[in-house]
Motif scaffolding. Structure first.
Motif, mmCIF file in Angstrom:
data_model
loop_
_atom_site.group_PDB
_atom_site.id
_atom_site.type_symbol
_atom_site.label_atom_id
_atom_site.label_comp_id
_atom_site.label_asym_id
_atom_site.label_seq_id
_atom_site.Cartn_x
_atom_site.Cartn_y
_atom_site.Cartn_z
ATOM 1 N N GLN A 1 19.655 6.689 16.961
ATOM 2 C CA GLN A 1 20.084 8.005 17.408
ATOM 3 C C GLN A 1 21.102 8.635 16.471
ATOM 4 O OE1 GLN A 1 21.860 6.916 21.301
ATOM 5 N NE2 GLN A 1 23.696 7.969 20.624
ATOM 6 N N THR B 1 15.930 21.623 31.632
ATOM 7 C CA THR B 1 15.145 20.518 31.076
ATOM 8 C C THR B 1 13.928 21.131 30.384
ATOM 9 O OG1 THR B 1 15.824 19.174 32.964
ATOM 10 C CG2 THR B 1 14.089 18.286 31.576
ATOM 11 N N TYR C 1 17.790 11.379 20.045
ATOM 12 C CA TYR C 1 17.359 9.989 20.144
ATOM 13 C C TYR C 1 15.933 9.816 19.618
ATOM 14 C CZ TYR C 1 16.187 5.420 21.603
ATOM 15 O OH TYR C 1 15.774 4.123 21.573
ATOM 16 N N THR D 1 10.503 20.271 28.302
ATOM 17 C CA THR D 1 9.571 19.186 27.978
ATOM 18 C C THR D 1 8.645 19.640 26.857
ATOM 19 O OG1 THR D 1 9.625 18.683 30.334
ATOM 20 C CG2 THR D 1 8.027 17.497 29.028
ATOM 21 N N ASN E 1 19.860 15.638 23.993
ATOM 22 C CA ASN E 1 20.797 15.982 25.070
ATOM 23 C C ASN E 1 21.909 16.822 24.463
ATOM 24 O OD1 ASN E 1 23.256 15.663 26.795
ATOM 25 N ND2 ASN E 1 21.887 14.404 28.025
ATOM 26 N N GLY F 1 5.598 14.128 26.253
ATOM 27 C CA GLY F 1 6.704 13.622 27.077
ATOM 28 C C GLY F 1 8.044 13.584 26.383
ATOM 29 N N GLN G 1 17.458 17.874 27.371
ATOM 30 C CA GLN G 1 18.236 18.180 28.565
ATOM 31 C C GLN G 1 19.461 18.959 28.095
ATOM 32 O OE1 GLN G 1 19.310 14.618 30.620
ATOM 33 N NE2 GLN G 1 19.433 15.637 32.597
ATOM 34 N N LEU G 2 19.608 20.164 28.638
ATOM 35 C CA LEU G 2 20.664 21.060 28.188
ATOM 36 C C LEU G 2 21.602 21.386 29.346
ATOM 37 C CD1 LEU G 2 18.434 21.313 26.032
ATOM 38 C CD2 LEU G 2 18.728 23.769 26.081
ATOM 39 N N ILE H 1 11.617 15.063 25.641
ATOM 40 C CA ILE H 1 12.453 15.792 26.598
ATOM 41 C C ILE H 1 13.763 16.241 25.974
ATOM 42 C CG2 ILE H 1 13.834 15.488 28.713
ATOM 43 C CD1 ILE H 1 11.583 13.456 29.516
ATOM 44 N N PHE I 1 23.016 15.030 21.119
ATOM 45 C CA PHE I 1 22.440 13.719 20.819
ATOM 46 C C PHE I 1 20.965 13.884 20.489
ATOM 47 C CE2 PHE I 1 25.928 13.107 23.687
ATOM 48 C CZ PHE I 1 26.572 11.965 23.232
ATOM 49 N N ASN J 1 12.310 11.534 20.717
ATOM 50 C CA ASN J 1 11.778 11.836 22.050
ATOM 51 C C ASN J 1 12.811 12.255 23.094
ATOM 52 O OD1 ASN J 1 12.846 9.306 22.525
ATOM 53 N ND2 ASN J 1 10.875 8.288 22.255
ATOM 54 N N TYR J 2 14.078 12.383 22.673
ATOM 55 C CA TYR J 2 15.067 12.868 23.652
ATOM 56 C C TYR J 2 16.207 13.565 22.943
ATOM 57 C CZ TYR J 2 18.574 12.713 27.426
ATOM 58 O OH TYR J 2 19.513 13.040 28.371
#
Lengths: 323, 323
Positions: free
Chosen positions: A238, A207, A233, A209, A152, A213, A217-218, A215, A231, A149-150
């Motif tokens: 992770q 960002t 996660y 999406t 980076n 939900g 982030q670059l 996400i 990363f 879900n995340y």
């Protein structure tokens, strides 16, 4: 199957590096038969440097060379579309440097053209073929870190490389993200950035999406040094692809760090870890051996999706060459 | 001036660490006279551990102790408002742990109350008082890296600390950004994030835009390990505050890395580099010596600005305890 017969389009820095990658592979699998540049002189110098039998002073001659199975296109991005079309038209399989073209519309054209001509085409996102990335995808698919879900990712260099941040290096960050989320279409993209005096983007804070939900982030910059790590996660743990995430030799997992050493380069490269371009060359060979018209690891649909995302980002940033 | 006479409100982990910071300073400058906890037992244990003469089983007794000049509030965040009000009411200067309160509205109340009572109040953003941060501000103010137009900060830990990402650790990332941009009001804030099952945010991907297209990109997570570094990019160069940016002992500048060693802790701390809490204690002493009612390095206006930004972020993320 006989060795895959390569022609190299452009005698620039990235072509040099690709040659170093190819030369890491057995000659019985990959033979390099010709190189073409805008000037015969530089093609000849390149051919001498890399012991390539044939040098051409035009891309047209390369396209017409009947010995060649596949063309590597290492020209500057604005030339990708015309070069790639020329090679496809001549019936040559094409491995074209990233980004495939300058924008979403051109990418659509080129992909349609290759499909129409039933010719193999792949964007040279070499990142996807590193053993560390196979392991990353394996770990994600096995559920070992749960639901993702995340993400980076940062890619930042200084001094600038020239060109635009999103096209030149953002393409890696976006590809990484898209790879992790299995080529899903984002729900929302938010980008802030800054432009250079020439109107190209030198910074993109993005960002993305995804449904549910999730996400990404670059941080993409050709004016600031950033960690250059990625990363992933998940709900159970992770994964980290350490510097440089786009050509990794390590993968940090909950079970520890795994190492994936590169082959030894036979000549120095211009860019980091370019000997790892051997992996994408092997993918091209595998696909052609199997009669495929595209890779199922770097699909044309995903090349298109990433081009669409880049267009969206550049539009939000107000990049002037966006159309 | 005689030694500043400290009372410690709460005998928890962060109070322990603050004591370690205080004890790094000369006794002639800082004397620790009393500690209070909800139970007399834990206050006594804490007093014994740190050789504090007086232990109280209630915060009210601490507030009434006439020997004390200043109270350090190390309670959990939901108690900050009531504890700080009690101390201000009693005329004690207050250094209160971050975040000052649970939200923007409470922060407004508390600041107004301290101003009305003409009592010193400071949010314990210890980060701002590290020698590396003084040097960072000096380098920015001197113009050595030109005009600042990009900040990138990541603060990510796993496993989670509890609480919400934005309030608990985002407060540092936002403070860092606000410090670099001199307490300017952002033009735009964009946040995407994820919530825990309890409805608090465990991830915030934030982009803050300042007038003139200056951008800060913040990655805040209590579920993923992130680099925990801060970058400040200017038109002439960049500064990097390496891991951990909120309690730094190094600063990377265009001229090389500068080192700022911490004092030796007299007891082990719970959190990284807590001996560096000595710097904020010295700031409180300096302010009180000069008769100030607030610090001009961590101003109450900026505490309010950061609280407003956090409210905005949590609203965008849909944090349920936001009001």
């Amino acid at each position: 199957m006989a060795a895959l017969r390569w022609g190299i389009c452009s005698a620039g820095k990235v072509s040099h590096d690709f040659l170093v990658g190819l030369k890491a592979l057995p000659e019985t699998s990959h033979s390099i038969l010709a190189v073409a540049a805008r000037s015969l002189e530089s093609a000849q110098a390149f051919a001498t440097k890399h012991s390539i039998p044939q040098a051409y002073g035009s891309y047209e001659e390369l396209a017409k060379d009947p010995q060649l199975d596949v063309i590597y296109i290492g020209t500057i991005t604005p030339s990708h579309l015309s070069c790639a079309k020329m090679m496809v038209e001549a019936g040559k399989a094409v491995l074209c440097e990233k980004p495939l073209t300058m924008n979403s519309e051109e990418t659509k054209q080129l992909i349609a053209f290759a499909r129409e001509k039933n010719v193999f085409l792949m964007e040279a996102i070499w990142m996807r073929f590193f053993p560390a990335m196979f392991e990353l995808r394996r770990l994600i698919a096995s559920g070992s870190i749960g639901d993702i879900n995340y993400v980076n990712v940062s890619f930042g260099f200084h001094p600038k490389l020239g060109g635009g941040a999103t096209l030149d290096i953002g393409v890696y960050a976006i590809n990484f993200t898209s790879m992790v989320f299995g080529g899903e279409k984002p729900e929302k993209i938010h980008a802030e950035g800054t432009l250079s005096d020439e109107g190209t983007d030198n910074l993109a804070a993005v960002t993305i999406t995804y449904p549910g939900g999730r996400i990404a982030q670059l941080s993409i910059s050709i004016k600031a040094d950033l960690p250059c790590e990625a990363f992933v996660y998940g709900t159970k743990g992770q994964l980290k692809v350490p510097k440089w995430f786009w050509c990794p030799t390590k993968l940090e997992t909950p079970e520890g760090t795994k190492e994936f050493p590169l082959p030894k380069p036979y000549q120095p490269t211009n860019f980091a870890n370019s000997e790892g371009m051997c992996y994408e060359a092997e993918e091209v060979r595998r696909c052609l051996q199997e009669g495929k018209k595209e890779s199922d690891i770097m699909t044309l649909n995903e090349t298109q999706l990433v081009a669409d995302i880049m267009d969206d980002i550049m539009k939000q940033l107000g990049v002037i060459y966006f159309k």
